[in-house]
Motif scaffolding. Structure first.
Motif, PDB file in Angstrom:
ATOM      1  N   VAL A 107       4.339  -4.938 -10.316  1.00 15.42           N
ATOM      2  CA  VAL A 107       3.405  -5.134  -9.211  1.00 15.42           C
ATOM      3  C   VAL A 107       1.965  -5.007  -9.690  1.00 15.42           C
ATOM      4  N   ASP A 108       1.056  -5.572  -8.892  1.00 18.78           N
ATOM      5  CA  ASP A 108      -0.386  -5.403  -9.063  1.00 18.78           C
ATOM      6  C   ASP A 108      -0.896  -4.551  -7.904  1.00 18.78           C
ATOM      7  N   VAL A 109      -1.618  -3.480  -8.222  1.00 18.42           N
ATOM      8  CA  VAL A 109      -2.122  -2.555  -7.202  1.00 18.42           C
ATOM      9  C   VAL A 109      -3.642  -2.662  -7.141  1.00 18.42           C
ATOM     10  N   THR A 110      -4.156  -2.910  -5.939  1.00 13.98           N
ATOM     11  CA  THR A 110      -5.595  -3.057  -5.727  1.00 13.98           C
ATOM     12  C   THR A 110      -6.100  -1.912  -4.867  1.00 13.98           C
ATOM     13  N   GLY A 111      -7.186  -1.288  -5.307  1.00 15.01           N
ATOM     14  CA  GLY A 111      -7.795  -0.202  -4.556  1.00 15.01           C
ATOM     15  C   GLY A 111      -9.278  -0.122  -4.854  1.00 15.01           C
TER      16      GLY A 111
END
Length: 239
Positions: A107-111
């Protein structure tokens, strides 16, 4: 595409079946509710809007309350839009949980990264502190000379300097999902993700391409090489 909204709970570590330590980040992923569907006929593209985290109605504006009442869902604090693969199959009010991801997915996690305010070049750009052996006064952490005044008479782009640090949208790609618990709305990924604890993050399946290695991919077909003569030799395994 698969996607969900969540919050960063914090970091920890777990052990795999071989006893190896795996640094992980725990994410409270969902549950999210479908609050709107975008269609190609009406909007020009296909997408699904998800709502996350209940909030008091008085904290939303009247247009926001009307938008959610039209979908038949309770007031939500966060709304995000995604182009999901099964978006056409989802109905308004449908609930999406953490179990849409499986162990082994990437997964790619954006924050939003931690904000540090206005910082100098030592912390912001990794500059070295000036020597303290021959004076220097109160400028050991200052940036110092920026370049010649005659030629080029300017500062080149990309040169480090003091300024606002953090508070940027950051995406960490290609993180492996090591544990999923839909009852606790828990998604555990290998490695670190941006932002402080309890900050909002979005999790999507990675855009990276994963190729499956074929059997014998590391063995050379050249008979003059050790890996070609005997793949079981130590010298062959280290190549």
């Amino acid at each position: 595409m698969k996607a969900i909204i969540g919050k960063k709970v914090g970091m920890s570590q777990i052990f795999d079946e071989n006893g190896h330590v795996i640094p992980v980040t725990v994410i409270e992923a969902g549950p999210c509710v479908v609050t709107q569907k975008k269609t190609a006929e009406k909007d020009g593209y296909e997408a699904v809007q998800l709502g996350y985290e209940d909030v008091a109605e008085k904290k939303l504006s009247k247009p926001e309350v009307g938008h959610l009442n039209k979908a038949g869902v309770s007031p939500k604090k966060y709304l995000r839009e995604f182009a999901l693969d099964n978006g056409s199959e989802l109905e308004l009010g449908a609930v999406i949980k953490a179990d849409m991801f499986q162990v082994g997915d990437f997964v790619d996690v954006t924050g939003t990264s931690k904000g540090h305010g206005y910082e100098g070049v030592v912390k912001r750009c990794g500059y070295a502190i000036q020597r303290k052996s021959h004076g220097g006064g109160p400028v050991h952490r200052h940036v110092g000379s920026r370049g010649s005044g005659t030629d080029p008479s300017r500062i080149f782009k990309g040169t480090g300097g003091p300024g606002q640090m953090g508070g940027d949208t950051v995406t960490i790609q290609n993180l492996e999902v090591v544990k999923v618990d839909p009852e606790l709305n828990m998604l555990v990924v290998r490695g670190a993700i941006p932002g402080p604890k309890y900050s909002l993050v979005t999790v999507k399946n990675t855009v990276k391409t994963h190729k499956v290695k074929q059997a014998g991919a590391g063995i050379s077909s050249n008979p003059q090489k050790a890996s070609g003569r005997n793949p079981q030799k130590a010298s062959a395994r280290t190549k």
